[in-house]
Enzyme design. Structure first.
Site, PDB file in Angstrom:
ATOM      1  N   HIS A   1     -15.861   6.958  29.110  1.00  0.00           N
ATOM      2  CA  HIS A   1     -15.713   6.942  27.422  1.00  0.00           C
ATOM      3  C   HIS A   1     -14.046   7.480  27.498  1.00  0.00           C
ATOM      4  CE1 HIS A   1     -18.029  10.683  27.830  1.00  0.00           C
ATOM      5  NE2 HIS A   1     -17.414  11.116  27.262  1.00  0.00           N
TER       6      HIS A   1
ATOM      7  N   SER B   1       0.732  -1.390  -0.319  1.00  0.00           N
ATOM      8  CA  SER B   1       0.146   0.457   0.328  1.00  0.00           C
ATOM      9  C   SER B   1       0.781   1.224  -0.255  1.00  0.00           C
ATOM     10  CB  SER B   1      -1.068   0.021   0.711  1.00  0.00           C
ATOM     11  OG  SER B   1      -2.278   1.343   0.957  1.00  0.00           O
TER      12      SER B   1
END
EC number: 3.4.21.-
Length: 910
Positions: free
Chosen positions: A586, A446
């Site tokens: 979170h 890539s």
């Protein structure tokens, strides 16, 4: 009398000198005869021209000491010509009989027709330099062994399988090059060359060396790279004069320990061998290069069958800059690219042969994904075919210059997989103090780039819970309780420091302080099932016993929000003597501040921006010999003085701009104003504005040619160049409007520097404005791309006095070069344009013409123009792809992130 030959080859530029005219000769070959040099290697029919001179015997021919002749001739004609040399050129000191001027359809150099030399050449009593490279010699001609004054002998790129014993009888030989041949052994008599100083035997099939090689007492440089050597004779430690020993890309399992004690040795290259154990004196020596060796690894098992023992060794490829692909077979291979990249394909990595293509791309925001505190260290490497599945991981090494600030930072290779970017496990290998290799295992092909980032710590959180600590900041911890997650999830942590004095200067508060900035990220659901405990050190200089809790603020930032939120009142802060603990469900960014300010969120945003800003200066310099050539550069403040000292020998201009601050990857552009404009179309130019992207560890420099529509015969033109943040606006403002915008509160203007084009003499203006009445043409083909007439005019405007060298490398004959000089005398621009367009018209419809032009520019040391031509071709490809995508004709097989499948390029009108 010319000076003695110093190097292995004479300068190719000697062919471009002005030819001397001999009034008595009147020969059509006379333009190739200049002084004591006769250069016929770049022109067809060189043997016929030399024979014609020998028949006429002009006086100047007797003074020739340097002769260059191509061996791409009829063998019988070549032999007859060489037989004339002892009688006609008796003073000859240097003889170059090389092939390689012609190439096959794949671009490889072709060997010349020379297979031997006439015996009479031994009569050249003064010959000191003989170059027989790129020929078809299978044995060394006997006449060479009788040249007693020979000091330099070049035999590279032939078909020699052995060297004769009599070679050791050449008493004056100081340089011997036999690279890229088929040598399997060396004669013991080689050790009798007591005057030999440089010996190059790389790229052969040698598996042993004779012990007599230790008798080369005058040897300074020995190159044995890319052979099959498994051991070295102990006599090598007797080379007391040796300064350079190159042994990379062999099969060495051990080397003599005494090499470390050679008194003058400054470099020992042992890369890419089979060394598993070395004496301590070699391991610790600073001049030893050991990359690519299995040091410390156990010896491989003995092959389980005779068939395994017969597996051929892995091929090694060394690609030059004019190649962009290479084959890989199931045997595997080791590949070194000219752009600073190495690849290791293990045996069995692919089941069938495959062709790998590569290219090095200039970085741009759409192709370089950077985090807020990342820095780019390399260009972007693309390997194709994308997504190819190898049965074993491929080793990848990328060369880069290390950043100055390395505390609490790490270097990683970043790659794109499917639609996301990720970092690979990376190991650093040092080649030199300022040159490092980033080594990783490439799971797919890539795009790859080298990035510096804050140290990242990661772990897999199981349902049972775990503890994650920062390796760079031991006081930073995250505690995951049991039941925080039902399924294992990956979490990572990065920590960034901010100097207290920077914060205090920003706030104007001597007692202000902050903790390290913490970034937490995770995979899976956005929230945890149970609160997670985060521990941060208290701000520097603050303890839990002395702090005023009303001044302590816990700040939180969740991208893509603009501001930081003060969440102190929403969490329970547990304070110890040194740390603060709080619970979250979170992950995002967290920061502890200690300040008397009340509204901290906006101040935190400014402080965070300050962390990411680089202080730079902008410069605009004009070349002393050509004021229309302008160098624009954005430099980190600490590099300005050293860069200017280096540039001011060739450039002059105003002082650098005042210091400005820029983000990594920030776009900006340069606009020429007050009568100055960009001279020609460029791929990075939009309506006369030159586009830049700032990367702190790369060279943000461009050379631009400018012009003016004002009358330079009347007076000099005093213009300027201004630098603005952001991309070029859709509607480019007029100069007056741009000047008003500089004074606004949110002005994007950064600096303005003066540009002066001196007044022209009356005789120069018609010459500069004279154009060419040539039919429109496109140079190139669909495979390599096209250049338009406008592109060629841009190239012509940049060549300057270097054009004769470029012309010769393009294959323009010396006679035509002299004719152009005479026809356009006193008109340098006319000479350049006529040469380039005449050559381009002859190339119409020929494949690979653009590649020939780029190669000729590189061979003429005009890398700047070669890179601009490549950029024009790339822009043409991109515009064609965009047009195809807009019409909906392209399949979704991107060649770049966010682009459509590659298609044949259109002519670039950059």
């Amino acid at each position: 009398m010319a000076a003695a030959v110093e190097g292995p080859e004479l300068e190719a530029a000697a062919a471009a000198g002005d030819a001397s005219e001999d009034a008595d000769a009147g020969s059509r070959a006379r333009p190739f005869l200049g002084g004591n040099r006769l250069s016929l290697d770049l022109y067809p029919g060189g043997c016929q021209r030399l024979l014609h001179l020998c028949v006429q015997q002009p006086l100047q021919l007797l003074q020739v000491e340097f002769l260059r002749l191509s061996t791409h001739e009829d063998p019988q004609l070549l032999e007859a010509t060489l037989a004339q040399l002892p009688q006609s050129l008796s003073c000859l000191r240097s003889l170059v009989l090389k092939g390689g001027q012609r190439r096959d359809t794949l671009g490889a150099c072709l060997r010349g027709a020379l297979t031997t030399l006439p015996a009479g050449l031994s009569g050249l009593a003064h010959l000191a330099h003989l170059d027989l490279s790129f020929n078809s010699l299978e044995t060394l001609p006997a006449c060479v062994l009788r040249m007693r004054d020979l000091g330099a002998l070049l035999l590279s790129h032939n078909c020699l399988s052995e060297l004769p014993e009599a070679l050791g009888a050449l008493p004056a030989l100081t340089f011997l090059a036999v690279t890229h041949n088929r040598l399997q052994t060396l004669p013991p008599a080689l050790g009798a060359l007591s005057t030999l100083q440089r010996l190059d035997l790389s790229q052969n099939l040698l598996d042993t060396l004779p012990p007599e090689i230790g008798g080369l007492g005058s040897l300074l440089e020995l190159n044995l790279a890319s052979n099959r050597l498994q051991s070295l004779p102990a006599s090598l430690v007797g080379l007391r004069s040796l300064r350079l020993l190159v042994l990379h890309s062999n099969l060495l399992a051990s080397v003599p320990a005494g090499l470390a004690r050679l008194p003058l040795l400054t470099r020992l290259d042992l890369r890419d061998n089979q060394l598993r154990d070395l004496p301590p004196e070699l391991l610790d020596a600073p001049f030893v290069c050991l990359q690519g060796n299995p040091l410390g690894e156990a010896s491989p098992d003995v092959p389980s069958s005779p068939v395994a023992a017969l597996i051929p060794e892995m091929p090694r490829l060394f690609l030059t800059s004019d190649l962009d692909s290479f084959p890989v077979t199931p045997r595997g291979c080791s590949v070194t690219l000219a752009c600073g990249v190495r690849l290791q394909f293990p045996a069995g990595a692919t089941a069938t042969p495959i062709t790998i293509r590569y290219r090095l791309l200039l970085p741009e925001p759409g192709l370089v994904p950077l985090g807020p505190h990342d820095a780019l260290l390399s260009h972007v490497l693309e390997l194709q075919p994308h997504g190819v599945a190898f049965q074993q991981d491929v080793g990848l090494w990328l060369l880069f210059t290390p950043p100055r600030a390395r505390r609490c930072r790490e270097v990683v290779v970043r790659t794109r997989n499917d639609n996301s970017w990720g970092d690979l496990e990376t190991h650093l290998e040092e080649e030199a103090p300022q040159r490092l290799w980033a080594h990783c295992q490439a799971p797919h092909f890539s795009w790859f780039l080298v990035v510096s980032r804050p140290v990242s710590n990661a772990c897999l959180v199981p349902p049972e819970g775990t503890l994650l600590c920062s390796s760079g900041h031991p006081g930073v911890k995250v505690i995951f309780p049991p039941g925080a997650t039902e399924e294992p999830r990956q979490v990572s942590m990065q920590v960034v420091r901010m100097a207290g004095r920077e914060l205090q200067a920003l706030l104007g508060e001597p007692e202000a302080a902050v903790s390290p900035l913490l970034c937490l990220s995770q995979s899976g659901p956005p929230s945890f099932l149970r609160p997670v405990t985060v521990q941060l050190p208290l701000p520097s200089g603050i303890t839990g016993l002395s702090l005023d809790r009303s001044r302590l603020h816990l700040l939180y930032w969740a991208p893509p929000a603009v501001t930081w939120d003060d969440i102190t009142a929403q969490v329970v802060l547990e304070l110890t003597h040194l740390y603060a603990r709080f619970q979250v469900t979170h992950f995002s960014w967290y920061w502890l501040w200690y300040t008397t300010k009340n509204c901290v969120g906006g101040l935190a945003r400014k402080a965070w921006e300050r962390l990411r800003l680089h202080r730079v200066n902008l410069i605009a310099l004009q070349r002393r010999r050509d004021p229309e050539q302008v160098l624009l550069q954005c430099l980190p403040r600490n590099k300005v003085d050293a860069t200017l000292r280096r540039l001011l020998e060739r450039y002059r201009g105003p002082e650098p701009s005042d210091t400005v601050e820029m983000f990594e990857g920030e776009e900006f552009f340069a606009a020429f104003e007050r009568g100055i404009d960009v001279d020609a179309d460029r791929p990075d130019c939009v309506e006369g504005r030159i586009c830049f992207v700032f990367y702190s560890h790369l060279k943000n420099v461009k050379e631009v040619y400018v012009t003016t529509t004002l009358d330079r015969e009347a007076q000099a033109v005093r213009g300027q160049v201004s630098f603005y943040r952001g991309t070029v606006p859709v509607q480019v403002p007029e100069e007056a409007e741009a000047a008003r915008q500089r004074k606004g509160a949110d002005a994007l203007w950064m600096a303005t520097l003066p540009i002066k084009l001196p007044r022209l003499r009356s005789s120069e203006e018609p010459r500069r404005r004279a154009g060419l009445s040539l039919a429109p043409l496109n140079l190139g083909d669909a495979e390599t791309g096209f250049l338009t007439q406008s592109n060629l005019l841009s190239v012509a405007g940049r060549l300057g006095p270097d054009w004769p060298t470029v012309a010769l490398h393009l294959g323009v004959s010396y006679r035509e070069l002299q004719r152009i000089r005479h026809e356009f005398r006193d008109d340098l621009d006319g000479q350049i344009r006529h040469m380039l367009f005449s050559w381009a018209e002859r190339q119409a419809g020929q494949p690979g013409a653009v590649g020939l032009l780029v190669q000729a520019l590189e061979q003429s040391d005009r890398q700047d123009v070669a890179e601009e031509v490549r950029a024009v071709l790339e822009l043409g490809c991109r515009k064609y792809q965009d047009g195809i995508r807009r019409t909906g004709l392209a399949p979704k097989d991107p060649a770049l992130p966010g682009s459509s499948a590659p298609q044949p390029p259109e002519p670039a009108q950059a």
